[in-house]
Design a protein around this motif. Structure first.
Motif, PDB file in Angstrom:
ATOM      1  N   GLN A  75       0.851  -1.185   0.000  1.00 35.20           N
ATOM      2  CA  GLN A  75       0.000   0.000   0.000  1.00 35.20           C
ATOM      3  C   GLN A  75       0.886   1.235   0.000  1.00 35.20           C
ATOM      4  O   GLN A  75       1.584   1.516   0.973  1.00 35.20           O
ATOM      5  CB  GLN A  75      -0.919   0.018   1.223  1.00 35.20           C
ATOM      6  CG  GLN A  75      -1.886   1.190   1.233  1.00 35.20           C
ATOM      7  CD  GLN A  75      -2.775   1.194   2.468  1.00 35.20           C
ATOM      8  OE1 GLN A  75      -2.374   0.786   3.550  1.00 35.20           O
ATOM      9  NE2 GLN A  75      -4.002   1.645   2.310  1.00 35.20           N
ATOM     10  N   TYR A  76       0.854   1.975  -1.107  1.00 31.57           N
ATOM     11  CA  TYR A  76       1.564   3.245  -1.182  1.00 31.57           C
ATOM     12  C   TYR A  76       0.707   4.332  -0.545  1.00 31.57           C
ATOM     13  O   TYR A  76      -0.511   4.190  -0.451  1.00 31.57           O
ATOM     14  CB  TYR A  76       1.905   3.567  -2.631  1.00 31.57           C
ATOM     15  CG  TYR A  76       2.817   2.541  -3.251  1.00 31.57           C
ATOM     16  CD1 TYR A  76       2.332   1.604  -4.168  1.00 31.57           C
ATOM     17  CD2 TYR A  76       4.170   2.467  -2.910  1.00 31.57           C
ATOM     18  CE1 TYR A  76       3.155   0.643  -4.727  1.00 31.57           C
ATOM     19  CE2 TYR A  76       4.997   1.506  -3.461  1.00 31.57           C
ATOM     20  CZ  TYR A  76       4.482   0.601  -4.355  1.00 31.57           C
ATOM     21  OH  TYR A  76       5.303  -0.354  -4.892  1.00 31.57           O
ATOM     22  N   PRO A  77       1.309   5.426  -0.120  1.00 36.14           N
ATOM     23  CA  PRO A  77       0.554   6.477   0.567  1.00 36.14           C
ATOM     24  C   PRO A  77      -0.679   6.924  -0.201  1.00 36.14           C
ATOM     25  O   PRO A  77      -0.622   7.145  -1.415  1.00 36.14           O
ATOM     26  CB  PRO A  77       1.585   7.601   0.685  1.00 36.14           C
ATOM     27  CG  PRO A  77       2.896   6.898   0.733  1.00 36.14           C
ATOM     28  CD  PRO A  77       2.748   5.727  -0.184  1.00 36.14           C
ATOM     29  N   ASN A  78      -1.773   7.005   0.515  1.00 39.66           N
ATOM     30  CA  ASN A  78      -3.045   7.489  -0.034  1.00 39.66           C
ATOM     31  C   ASN A  78      -3.591   6.622  -1.170  1.00 39.66           C
ATOM     32  O   ASN A  78      -4.301   7.126  -2.050  1.00 39.66           O
ATOM     33  CB  ASN A  78      -2.908   8.931  -0.519  1.00 39.66           C
ATOM     34  CG  ASN A  78      -2.566   9.870   0.616  1.00 39.66           C
ATOM     35  OD1 ASN A  78      -3.139   9.779   1.701  1.00 39.66           O
ATOM     36  ND2 ASN A  78      -1.602  10.739   0.392  1.00 39.66           N
ATOM     37  N   GLN A  79      -3.240   5.357  -1.145  1.00 38.92           N
ATOM     38  CA  GLN A  79      -3.756   4.438  -2.148  1.00 38.92           C
ATOM     39  C   GLN A  79      -4.303   3.184  -1.488  1.00 38.92           C
ATOM     40  O   GLN A  79      -4.083   2.938  -0.293  1.00 38.92           O
ATOM     41  CB  GLN A  79      -2.654   4.050  -3.138  1.00 38.92           C
ATOM     42  CG  GLN A  79      -2.160   5.196  -4.005  1.00 38.92           C
ATOM     43  CD  GLN A  79      -1.182   4.721  -5.058  1.00 38.92           C
ATOM     44  OE1 GLN A  79      -1.178   3.558  -5.457  1.00 38.92           O
ATOM     45  NE2 GLN A  79      -0.351   5.635  -5.515  1.00 38.92           N
TER      46      GLN A  79
END
Lengths: 113, 115
Positions: free
Chosen positions: A38-42
């Motif tokens: 999980q990448y930031p804000n995704q």
């Protein structure tokens, strides 16, 4: 019931160093195992999965994981960390007949320049 | 490409309000899921559905309900929002009648704040 334990809520490595994220599972029947990133804000993206067959599984972005039944483990590795690998990683388990995944608590990976 | 769309990225509501979170998938998947994500707790399953009008409770269904009137759409409802429901909510879908060995595809999440 199945469960997953990720050892280390936060892992920090230098760019170019080996990445090792640990996952141990508990299941009374053969498991199906997944790693998500999980990448930031995704949302979460699938990195790789083990269902049956070869125990060394290769995924996207140079990651791989090895299913070790004797150790009930499914650790995620990458030989050389890149800055773009900074993200949160989740291990998950399911079994035949189950409708759902059980997720670990997540490990946040930080890459130092 | 696979697409799961959540209607809002950020949402602010007040205590006691009825809140609707919407999720749509374009992959004709049978299974759909709602999770909440909190620091240190990972993803916890609230509800899932394996067919239209079918629903199953997950690990933390209290205070929530769901609706699936069409295959592509799965709604999460907070009947009377409370501050402890402030969280990131993630929707996911997966193919086949039993999704145990199929990966789930996730939306980008809705960060919900209850004031």
């Amino acid at each position: 019931a199945q469960s997953v334990t990720q050892l280390g809520s936060h892992v920090s490595v230098s760019e170019g160093a080996l990445v090792l994220l640990r996952c141990n599972y508990s299941s009374s029947v053969p498991p199906y195992l997944f790693w998500y990133v999980q990448y930031p804000n995704q949302g979460l993206q699938l990195l790789l999965k083990y269902t049956t067959g070869a125990t060394l599984v290769k995924g996207i972005n140079g990651f791989e994981a090895e299913f070790k039944k004797s150790e009930t483990s499914f650790h995620l590795t990458k030989p050389s960390a890149h800055m773009s690998d900074a993200a949160e990683y989740f291990c998950a388990v399911s079994v035949q007949g189950a409708q759902k995944l059980v997720f670990g608590q997540g490990t946040r990976l930080t890459i130092n320049p | 490409d696979v697409k799961v769309t959540q209607s809002s990225r950020y949402l602010v509501k007040r205590t006691g309000e009825k809140v609707f979170l919407e999720c749509v998938q374009d992959m004709d998947h049978e299974n759909m899921f709602w999770y909440r994500q909190d620091p240190g707790l990972g993803l916890r399953l609230i509800y899932f559905s394996y067919d239209v009008k079918m629903k199953e409770k997950g690990d933390i269904p209290e205070g929530y309900s769901v609706s699936r009137e069409k295959k592509e759409r799965f709604s999460l409802i907070l009947e009377s929002a409370s501050t402890n429901q402030t969280s990131m909510y993630l929707c996911a879908s997966s193919p086949t009648g039993t999704g145990y060995n199929q990966p789930q595809h996730f939306g980008d999440g809705t960060r919900l704040s209850i004031l």
